[in-house]
Structures are given as structure tokens and as C-alpha cells.
Write a protein that holds these residues in place. Structure first.
Motif, PDB file in Angstrom:
ATOM      1  N   CYS A  27       0.839  -1.202   0.000  1.00 15.79           N
ATOM      2  CA  CYS A  27       0.000   0.000   0.000  1.00 15.79           C
ATOM      3  C   CYS A  27       0.877   1.256   0.000  1.00 15.79           C
ATOM      4  O   CYS A  27       1.797   1.371   0.803  1.00 15.79           O
ATOM      5  CB  CYS A  27      -0.917  -0.020   1.224  1.00 15.79           C
ATOM      6  SG  CYS A  27      -1.834   1.510   1.466  1.00 15.79           S
ATOM      7  N   ALA A  28       0.557   2.195  -0.885  1.00 13.54           N
ATOM      8  CA  ALA A  28       1.364   3.417  -1.010  1.00 13.54           C
ATOM      9  C   ALA A  28       1.313   4.269   0.249  1.00 13.54           C
ATOM     10  O   ALA A  28       2.182   5.105   0.460  1.00 13.54           O
ATOM     11  CB  ALA A  28       0.869   4.237  -2.195  1.00 13.54           C
ATOM     12  N   ASP A  29       0.315   4.054   1.106  1.00 12.79           N
ATOM     13  CA  ASP A  29       0.143   4.945   2.259  1.00 12.79           C
ATOM     14  C   ASP A  29       0.520   4.312   3.592  1.00 12.79           C
ATOM     15  O   ASP A  29       1.089   4.973   4.438  1.00 12.79           O
ATOM     16  CB  ASP A  29      -1.303   5.442   2.297  1.00 12.79           C
ATOM     17  CG  ASP A  29      -1.607   6.337   1.099  1.00 12.79           C
ATOM     18  OD1 ASP A  29      -0.680   7.012   0.630  1.00 12.79           O
ATOM     19  OD2 ASP A  29      -2.764   6.334   0.632  1.00 12.79           O
ATOM     20  N   CYS A  30       0.196   3.022   3.794  1.00 12.90           N
ATOM     21  CA  CYS A  30       0.489   2.424   5.101  1.00 12.90           C
ATOM     22  C   CYS A  30       1.431   1.233   4.990  1.00 12.90           C
ATOM     23  O   CYS A  30       1.829   0.672   6.003  1.00 12.90           O
ATOM     24  CB  CYS A  30      -0.800   2.005   5.803  1.00 12.90           C
ATOM     25  SG  CYS A  30      -1.526   0.522   5.121  1.00 12.90           S
ATOM     26  N   GLY A  31       1.777   0.826   3.779  1.00 17.60           N
ATOM     27  CA  GLY A  31       2.735  -0.271   3.611  1.00 17.60           C
ATOM     28  C   GLY A  31       2.149  -1.658   3.756  1.00 17.60           C
ATOM     29  O   GLY A  31       2.881  -2.647   3.706  1.00 17.60           O
ATOM     30  N   ALA A  32       0.831  -1.780   3.926  1.00 16.12           N
ATOM     31  CA  ALA A  32       0.210  -3.118   4.026  1.00 16.12           C
ATOM     32  C   ALA A  32       0.496  -3.913   2.753  1.00 16.12           C
ATOM     33  O   ALA A  32       0.491  -3.364   1.655  1.00 16.12           O
ATOM     34  CB  ALA A  32      -1.297  -2.979   4.247  1.00 16.12           C
ATOM     35  N   ALA A  33       0.720  -5.222   2.929  1.00 13.69           N
ATOM     36  CA  ALA A  33       1.055  -6.064   1.781  1.00 13.69           C
ATOM     37  C   ALA A  33      -0.174  -6.308   0.912  1.00 13.69           C
ATOM     38  O   ALA A  33      -1.310  -6.290   1.394  1.00 13.69           O
ATOM     39  CB  ALA A  33       1.627  -7.385   2.275  1.00 13.69           C
ATOM     40  N   ASP A  34       0.068  -6.555  -0.373  1.00 12.42           N
ATOM     41  CA  ASP A  34      -0.952  -6.971  -1.336  1.00 12.42           C
ATOM     42  C   ASP A  34      -2.169  -6.050  -1.403  1.00 12.42           C
ATOM     43  O   ASP A  34      -3.309  -6.500  -1.190  1.00 12.42           O
ATOM     44  CB  ASP A  34      -1.421  -8.409  -1.021  1.00 12.42           C
ATOM     45  CG  ASP A  34      -0.252  -9.364  -0.966  1.00 12.42           C
ATOM     46  OD1 ASP A  34       0.657  -9.212  -1.794  1.00 12.42           O
ATOM     47  OD2 ASP A  34      -0.255 -10.252  -0.079  1.00 12.42           O
ATOM     48  N   PRO A  35      -1.979  -4.788  -1.688  1.00 16.77           N
ATOM     49  CA  PRO A  35      -3.146  -3.893  -1.828  1.00 16.77           C
ATOM     50  C   PRO A  35      -3.970  -4.315  -3.037  1.00 16.77           C
ATOM     51  O   PRO A  35      -3.406  -4.764  -4.037  1.00 16.77           O
ATOM     52  CB  PRO A  35      -2.505  -2.517  -2.054  1.00 16.77           C
ATOM     53  CG  PRO A  35      -1.170  -2.800  -2.656  1.00 16.77           C
ATOM     54  CD  PRO A  35      -0.715  -4.094  -2.037  1.00 16.77           C
ATOM     55  N   ASP A  36      -5.295  -4.204  -2.969  1.00 18.25           N
ATOM     56  CA  ASP A  36      -6.075  -4.498  -4.177  1.00 18.25           C
ATOM     57  C   ASP A  36      -7.110  -3.417  -4.465  1.00 18.25           C
ATOM     58  O   ASP A  36      -8.099  -3.656  -5.136  1.00 18.25           O
ATOM     59  CB  ASP A  36      -6.656  -5.914  -4.176  1.00 18.25           C
ATOM     60  CG  ASP A  36      -7.540  -6.178  -2.991  1.00 18.25           C
ATOM     61  OD1 ASP A  36      -7.734  -5.252  -2.187  1.00 18.25           O
ATOM     62  OD2 ASP A  36      -8.044  -7.305  -2.873  1.00 18.25           O
ATOM     63  N   TRP A  37      -6.816  -2.222  -3.974  1.00 18.35           N
ATOM     64  CA  TRP A  37      -7.576  -1.040  -4.360  1.00 18.35           C
ATOM     65  C   TRP A  37      -6.601  -0.068  -5.011  1.00 18.35           C
ATOM     66  O   TRP A  37      -5.381  -0.240  -4.883  1.00 18.35           O
ATOM     67  CB  TRP A  37      -8.270  -0.406  -3.159  1.00 18.35           C
ATOM     68  CG  TRP A  37      -9.483  -1.196  -2.760  1.00 18.35           C
ATOM     69  CD1 TRP A  37      -9.488  -2.414  -2.152  1.00 18.35           C
ATOM     70  CD2 TRP A  37     -10.843  -0.858  -3.005  1.00 18.35           C
ATOM     71  NE1 TRP A  37     -10.778  -2.869  -1.989  1.00 18.35           N
ATOM     72  CE2 TRP A  37     -11.628  -1.916  -2.505  1.00 18.35           C
ATOM     73  CE3 TRP A  37     -11.482   0.247  -3.590  1.00 18.35           C
ATOM     74  CZ2 TRP A  37     -13.026  -1.905  -2.580  1.00 18.35           C
ATOM     75  CZ3 TRP A  37     -12.865   0.266  -3.651  1.00 18.35           C
ATOM     76  CH2 TRP A  37     -13.619  -0.813  -3.151  1.00 18.35           C
ATOM     77  N   ALA A  38      -7.133   0.924  -5.713  1.00 20.03           N
ATOM     78  CA  ALA A  38      -6.252   1.890  -6.365  1.00 20.03           C
ATOM     79  C   ALA A  38      -6.925   3.246  -6.432  1.00 20.03           C
ATOM     80  O   ALA A  38      -8.156   3.336  -6.494  1.00 20.03           O
ATOM     81  CB  ALA A  38      -5.897   1.422  -7.767  1.00 20.03           C
ATOM     82  N   SER A  39      -6.114   4.304  -6.376  1.00 18.50           N
ATOM     83  CA  SER A  39      -6.604   5.633  -6.691  1.00 18.50           C
ATOM     84  C   SER A  39      -6.253   5.889  -8.151  1.00 18.50           C
ATOM     85  O   SER A  39      -5.084   6.036  -8.484  1.00 18.50           O
ATOM     86  CB  SER A  39      -5.959   6.698  -5.802  1.00 18.50           C
ATOM     87  OG  SER A  39      -6.236   7.972  -6.363  1.00 18.50           O
ATOM     88  N   TYR A  40      -7.278   5.926  -9.018  1.00 18.66           N
ATOM     89  CA  TYR A  40      -6.987   6.087 -10.448  1.00 18.66           C
ATOM     90  C   TYR A  40      -6.792   7.543 -10.815  1.00 18.66           C
ATOM     91  O   TYR A  40      -6.484   7.870 -11.948  1.00 18.66           O
ATOM     92  CB  TYR A  40      -8.071   5.427 -11.303  1.00 18.66           C
ATOM     93  CG  TYR A  40      -9.467   5.961 -11.126  1.00 18.66           C
ATOM     94  CD1 TYR A  40     -10.317   5.435 -10.167  1.00 18.66           C
ATOM     95  CD2 TYR A  40      -9.938   6.992 -11.930  1.00 18.66           C
ATOM     96  CE1 TYR A  40     -11.588   5.922 -10.005  1.00 18.66           C
ATOM     97  CE2 TYR A  40     -11.226   7.490 -11.781  1.00 18.66           C
ATOM     98  CZ  TYR A  40     -12.046   6.948 -10.812  1.00 18.66           C
ATOM     99  OH  TYR A  40     -13.323   7.439 -10.650  1.00 18.66           O
ATOM    100  N   LYS A  41      -6.966   8.441  -9.824  1.00 13.73           N
ATOM    101  CA  LYS A  41      -6.677   9.849 -10.062  1.00 13.73           C
ATOM    102  C   LYS A  41      -5.219  10.155  -9.705  1.00 13.73           C
ATOM    103  O   LYS A  41      -4.595  11.025 -10.307  1.00 13.73           O
ATOM    104  CB  LYS A  41      -7.620  10.705  -9.218  1.00 13.73           C
ATOM    105  CG  LYS A  41      -7.904  12.043  -9.840  1.00 13.73           C
ATOM    106  CD  LYS A  41      -9.139  12.679  -9.252  1.00 13.73           C
ATOM    107  CE  LYS A  41      -9.157  14.143  -9.672  1.00 13.73           C
ATOM    108  NZ  LYS A  41     -10.380  14.808  -9.242  1.00 13.73           N
ATOM    109  N   LEU A  42      -4.704   9.444  -8.701  1.00 16.89           N
ATOM    110  CA  LEU A  42      -3.311   9.668  -8.276  1.00 16.89           C
ATOM    111  C   LEU A  42      -2.357   8.654  -8.900  1.00 16.89           C
ATOM    112  O   LEU A  42      -1.163   8.893  -8.971  1.00 16.89           O
ATOM    113  CB  LEU A  42      -3.208   9.591  -6.744  1.00 16.89           C
ATOM    114  CG  LEU A  42      -3.887  10.717  -5.959  1.00 16.89           C
ATOM    115  CD1 LEU A  42      -4.004  10.351  -4.481  1.00 16.89           C
ATOM    116  CD2 LEU A  42      -3.123  12.020  -6.123  1.00 16.89           C
ATOM    117  N   GLY A  43      -2.885   7.482  -9.306  1.00 18.55           N
ATOM    118  CA  GLY A  43      -2.030   6.462  -9.918  1.00 18.55           C
ATOM    119  C   GLY A  43      -1.308   5.588  -8.923  1.00 18.55           C
ATOM    120  O   GLY A  43      -0.173   5.181  -9.146  1.00 18.55           O
TER     121      GLY A  43
END
Ligand SMILES: [Zn+2]
Length: 381
Positions: free
Chosen positions: A25-41
Motif C-alpha cells: 500500500c502506497a500509504d500504510c505499507g500493508a502487503a498486497d493492496p487491491d484497491w487503487a486511486s486512479y486519479k493519483l495512480g
């Protein structure tokens, strides 16, 4: 394969792609994120995506697996990605700023995400960060002898290395004058029962005084926490002029390695087992215990030296000793005596064993050399 399936496959590959930072995760470092901000990339975890939803002008989120992605969105994600976007929005995070991890409470993550993208506090062309200054804030503080929270004025004097608080709004005489060198702060939202609950501790006559505070605004409490951290880092730089900043940052503030209820008996090991709240401060190498989790002072503390100094922890209780209600137990051996504890479950027992072993096997830190008690058996009863 239709567009839908093809694009989903491309995104899932992008999540694994080396050198992108997308595996966490780009913000908290959690492994295997499966959401995305398509405005920020960026790829983010479910929890952080919940924060992003609150400022749609800056960020818009989609599930990688469940939502529809068109070609242009996938290309945008490919040309951005976590590392690239971090380079922009985290270009200048001050050393004292607390960057939350997956296990941290929501208010820390929320304010980090807002500071990064909404207020853009850390991008390169922002104005220079001013050195830590004096700061005043009104906080709700839990009464020492009752559970009532009262409004108190707190004043941080960064240059003098002092924190004061006042019971009267216009009062001249502080209720307490706290030295930054003795100070710690840790978010304890569950224990305090408030989503912005902060525990501030300091040393007073060999014991640790706890203050439990919160602010109604998440931004105010996190800003206050980081102001305390800035003052702490300034103190540490003076106290340890030879150490690089990277070694000082982990000493600024600390979270407890583990907390929870156990039962303990006295030094004769024949006294009745009593239920106590324990908090393990790994950096200070102390196991503190309290009658109640929100007590102002600990009832006692066990200093935890290193294995080389004869400190040890072992599973189970000495032969012939049985707990009161709880069966799972552990024994902490210090050069002076054995401490016998029982835990409410085997899971708790294993967690305590692991945490205590972590502390005993780690070398003494520069802070321990400043604060280790001369006689290691202080405050026991
Ligand atoms: Zn996250």
C-alpha cells in the motif's frame, strides 16, 4: 478475452511488477493492496481507500478486482505507480514526522494521507519547513482520579525542551513541567476509548506518569503529536551529537510492543495471583504493570536487561505453582528474582513470550544507557 478481463489481468500483473512499489500500500505499507486511486495512480489497501473516498477532488478509488477499468486508466496506472507517485508527494517528509504503518490507528493514517495529497505538505516546491517552535493547544485530559475529561492548556516550549500544562485557562503556574528528554507519546485509541486518544508519559521520581488526552480534531491531535516529536528529535540531536539522524528517529517516540492483562504473584510466589494490566516498553526495556489500564502511575516495573546479563524468559510456571484462573503461564528470570505470570489464553502467552524474547535478545540502545536504573530491581512489589 474481453477488455474487462484483459485490463484486470494487466492490473494484477502491475501489482506484482518489480521496481514499482505496487506490492505494498502506497500509504500504510500493508502487503498486497487491491484497491487503487486512479486519479493519483497508486495502489492502496482497503482501509486507506476508505480515507481517499473522503476527498474526491484529489483522489478517486476503485477496486482492482471488482470494478471496471478502461484502457486509459490502466495506462495511467502503468505510467505512475507507487514509487513514482511517492517520489512526488513524499519528496520532503521531515525526519520527525511519524509515518504510519498498517498496524497504526486510523487517525494517524488519515492525517498522513490528507497531509500528503490534500494539503500537499511534503512536495518539493513547498516552502521550507520551519524549525520546531513553541506551540499551545487545548486538550481534553482525563482526570487523575476519575474518568472525567477536562479541558487543559498544554504549552510546548521547544527550545527550552519543556512541556507544561495548566489547569486554569489563564493560569500562570503550570500543573506540571515535563522535560522533553523524559517524554513519550503514543496513540492509544482503544485503551482511552476515543479515536484520537493519545497517551503522554514522562518520568517522575523513578516512576512513569501517564496522561491521557485527546482533541476533537484529528488534524490537531496529529499535529500536536508531531510537534512533540520534532521537539524530541531536537533534544536527541543535542544528547547524541555523534549519532546519525537515522539512528535517532526510532528513539523519538515509541509504541508499546505488547499490552494486556496477565496475573502475577508476589516475590514469595505463594501470594495469591492478582490480575494486572501490563505494558511492555521495548526501547526502555521495561515491563510496567498497573491495577487498571488507565492508571496515572504504574504499580511496579520489571527492568529487562539482556540475555548476557542473565535475563531470561521461559514458557510455563515453576513446578508446583498454579495460577488462579488462568493455566497458560510464563516466567521471567532476572538476576534478582523470578517473576511468574499467567495469561488469559495460550495465544496471549505465545505473544508475550515472543515479545519478551525480542527485548531480551536485543542489544541495549543508547537510550538505555541514559535511563537504565542503577539498581535494576527498582519499584518492585
Ligand atoms: Zn494502506
Amino acid at each position: 478475452m474481453g477488455d474487462r478481463e484483459r485490463n484486470k489481468k494487466r492490473l494484477l500483473e502491475l501489482l506484482q511488477a518489480a521496481g514499482t512499489g505496487n506490492t505494498h500500500c502506497a500509504d500504510c505499507g500493508a502487503a498486497d493492496p487491491d484497491w487503487a486511486s486512479y486519479k493519483l495512480g497508486i495502489f492502496i489497501c482497503l482501509h486507506c481507500s476508505g480515507v481517499h473516498r473522503n476527498f474526491p477532488d484529489v483522489s478517486k478509488v476503485k477496486s482492482v478486482r471488482l470494478d471496471f477499468w478502461d484502457d486509459s486508466m490502466v495506462e495511467f496506472m502503468t505510467s505512475n505507480g507507487n514509487l513514482n507517485v511517492k517520489a512526488k508527494f513524499e519528496a520532503r517528509v521531515p525526519a520527525f514526522y511519524y509515518v504510519p504503518q498498517a498496524s497504526d490507528c486510523l487517525v494517524l493514517k488519515e492525517q498522513w494521507i490528507r497531509a500528503k495529497y490534500e494539503r500537499q505538505e511534503f512536495i518539493a516546491h513547498e516552502k521550507a519547513v520551519s524549525p520546531p517552535g513553541d506551540r499551545e493547544v487545548f486538550l481534553w485530559k482525563r482526570g487523575r482520579d476519575n474518568a472525567q475529561f477536562l479541558r487543559r492548556r498544554f504549552v510546548l516550549l521547544a527550545r527550552e525542551g519543556l512541556l507544561k500544562y495548566y489547569t486554569k485557562e489563564e493560569g500562570k503556574t503550570p500543573k506540571a513541567v515535563i522535560h522533553i528528554k523524559d517524554l513519550n507519546a503514543t496513540f492509544q485509541t482503544e485503551k482511552i476509548g476515543h479515536p484520537h486518544g493519545l497517551q503522554i508519559t514522562y518520568r517522575r521520581e523513578g516512576r512513569i506518569r501517564n496522561l491521557f488526552v485527546y482533541h476533537d480534531s484529528g488534524k490537531e491531535i496529529v499535529d500536536w503529536f508531531n510537534a512533540l516529536r520534532a521537539a524530541r528529535l531536537q533534544y536527541l540531536k543535542l544528547a547524541f551529537p555523534d549519532l546519525p539522524e537515522s539512528e535517532l528517529v526510532p528513539l523519538i517516540t515509541r509504541n508499546y510492543l505488547k499490552q494486556g492483562f496477565m496475573e502475577k504473584t508476589g516475590p514469595k510466589q505463594r501470594e495469591p495471583f492478582k490480575k494486572r494490566w501490563f505494558a511492555l516498553d521495548a526501547l526502555e526495556r521495561r515491563l510496567l504493570y498497573y491495577k487498571n489500564p488507565l492508571d496515572a502511575f504504574e504499580q511496579g516495573q520489571v527492568f529487562l536487561g539482556s540475555q548476557e546479563q542473565g535475563y531470561e524468559v521461559c514458557e510455563d510456571l515453576p513446578k508446583g505453582i498454579r495460577g488462579n484462573r488462568w493455566k497458560a503461564g510464563l516466567t521471567v528470570i532476572t538476576p534478582e528474582r523470578k517473576f511468574i505470570f499467567t495469561c488469559p489464553s495460550e495465544k496471549e502467552q505465545q505473544e508475550w513470550l515472543e515479545s519478551l524474547r525480542d527485548v531480551l535478545s536485543s542489544p541495549l540502545s543508547p537510550l538505555n544507557l541514559l535511563t537504565a536504573p542503577a539498581e535494576s530491581g527498582c519499584g518492585l512489589r
